[in-house]
Design a protein around this motif. Structure first.
Motif, short mmCIF file in Angstrom:
data_model
loop_
_atom_site.label_atom_id
_atom_site.label_comp_id
_atom_site.label_asym_id
_atom_site.label_seq_id
_atom_site.Cartn_x
_atom_site.Cartn_y
_atom_site.Cartn_z
N TYR A 45 59.92 -12.56 23.49
CA TYR A 45 61.19 -12.46 22.78
C TYR A 45 61.57 -13.82 22.20
O TYR A 45 61.95 -13.93 21.04
CB TYR A 45 62.28 -11.96 23.73
CG TYR A 45 63.67 -12.01 23.13
CD1 TYR A 45 64.12 -10.96 22.32
CD2 TYR A 45 64.52 -13.08 23.36
CE1 TYR A 45 65.38 -10.99 21.76
CE2 TYR A 45 65.78 -13.12 22.79
CZ TYR A 45 66.21 -12.08 22.01
OH TYR A 45 67.46 -12.12 21.44
N ASN A 46 61.47 -14.87 23.02
CA ASN A 46 61.83 -16.21 22.56
C ASN A 46 60.91 -16.68 21.43
O ASN A 46 61.37 -17.32 20.48
CB ASN A 46 61.80 -17.20 23.72
CG ASN A 46 62.96 -17.00 24.68
OD1 ASN A 46 63.95 -16.36 24.35
ND2 ASN A 46 62.82 -17.51 25.87
N THR B 60 60.10 -12.10 28.22
CA THR B 60 61.07 -13.12 27.81
C THR B 60 60.41 -14.15 26.91
O THR B 60 60.98 -14.55 25.89
CB THR B 60 61.68 -13.80 29.05
OG1 THR B 60 62.27 -12.79 29.88
CG2 THR B 60 62.74 -14.80 28.65
N ILE C 151 62.03 -15.02 18.19
CA ILE C 151 63.25 -15.65 17.66
C ILE C 151 62.92 -16.99 17.02
O ILE C 151 63.41 -17.31 15.94
CB ILE C 151 64.30 -15.83 18.79
CG1 ILE C 151 64.75 -14.47 19.33
CG2 ILE C 151 65.50 -16.64 18.30
CD1 ILE C 151 65.39 -13.56 18.29
N LYS D 163 73.85 -19.76 9.36
CA LYS D 163 73.24 -18.45 9.56
C LYS D 163 73.36 -18.07 11.03
O LYS D 163 73.12 -18.88 11.91
CB LYS D 163 71.76 -18.50 9.18
CG LYS D 163 71.53 -18.73 7.71
CD LYS D 163 70.06 -18.72 7.40
CE LYS D 163 69.86 -18.96 5.92
NZ LYS D 163 68.43 -18.98 5.56
N PRO D 164 73.75 -16.83 11.28
CA PRO D 164 73.84 -16.41 12.69
C PRO D 164 72.44 -16.33 13.30
O PRO D 164 71.49 -15.88 12.65
CB PRO D 164 74.49 -15.03 12.62
CG PRO D 164 74.26 -14.57 11.22
CD PRO D 164 74.14 -15.80 10.36
N THR D 165 72.32 -16.79 14.50
CA THR D 165 71.04 -16.74 15.19
C THR D 165 71.22 -16.01 16.52
O THR D 165 72.30 -16.02 17.11
CB THR D 165 70.49 -18.15 15.48
OG1 THR D 165 71.42 -18.85 16.29
CG2 THR D 165 70.24 -18.91 14.19
N LEU D 166 70.16 -15.42 16.96
CA LEU D 166 70.18 -14.77 18.27
C LEU D 166 69.91 -15.81 19.34
O LEU D 166 69.06 -16.68 19.15
CB LEU D 166 69.12 -13.67 18.33
CG LEU D 166 69.34 -12.48 17.40
CD1 LEU D 166 68.12 -11.56 17.44
CD2 LEU D 166 70.57 -11.71 17.81
N PRO D 167 70.60 -15.74 20.44
CA PRO D 167 70.34 -16.71 21.51
C PRO D 167 69.01 -16.43 22.20
O PRO D 167 68.57 -15.29 22.28
CB PRO D 167 71.51 -16.51 22.46
CG PRO D 167 71.94 -15.11 22.25
CD PRO D 167 71.66 -14.82 20.79
N LYS E 188 66.57 -16.13 25.43
CA LYS E 188 66.75 -15.66 26.81
C LYS E 188 66.16 -16.68 27.77
O LYS E 188 65.15 -17.32 27.46
CB LYS E 188 66.07 -14.30 27.01
CG LYS E 188 66.74 -13.17 26.25
CD LYS E 188 66.08 -11.85 26.55
CE LYS E 188 66.77 -10.74 25.78
NZ LYS E 188 66.15 -9.44 26.06
N LYS F 227 61.33 -16.48 13.64
CA LYS F 227 62.34 -16.12 12.62
C LYS F 227 63.09 -17.36 12.18
O LYS F 227 63.38 -17.52 10.99
CB LYS F 227 63.32 -15.09 13.19
CG LYS F 227 62.79 -13.70 13.26
CD LYS F 227 63.85 -12.74 13.76
CE LYS F 227 63.33 -11.35 13.90
NZ LYS F 227 64.36 -10.42 14.41
#
Length: 86
Positions: free
Chosen positions: A75-76, A72, A79, A7-11, A13, A82
């Protein structure tokens, strides 16, 4: 055939990178962490800089640094939440 579906994941920050950008670039560096926050602080910084008050300029710069780290981390955390729910 056994194909692994990743599954694609967002990196995530970097908090250190966000703080470095903000310390060096001020409100413009905040754009890395928070686009909305960066725009708000650029406008506020411009208004304060036009008023030529040195103390508020430093306060805006410090507020940008704090906002950058908080944005930041938020945001982390989003992610990671999720990733844990999937």
């Amino acid at each position: 055939m056994n194909e692994a579906h990743a599954k694609p994941t967002l990196p995530l920050k970097s908090v250190a990178g966000a703080l470095l950008f903000t310390v060096l670039l001020g409100p413009v560096g905040l754009l890395y962490s928070s686009t909305r926050g960066g725009v708000i602080m650029i406008v506020l910084g411009f208004i304060v800089a036009c008023a030529k008050f040195p103390i508020p300029i430093v306060m805006v710069w410090l507020a940008c640094c704090i906002w950058s780290v908080a944005a930041t981390n938020q945001y982390n955390a989003k992610i990671m939440l999720k990733l844990c729910n999937n």
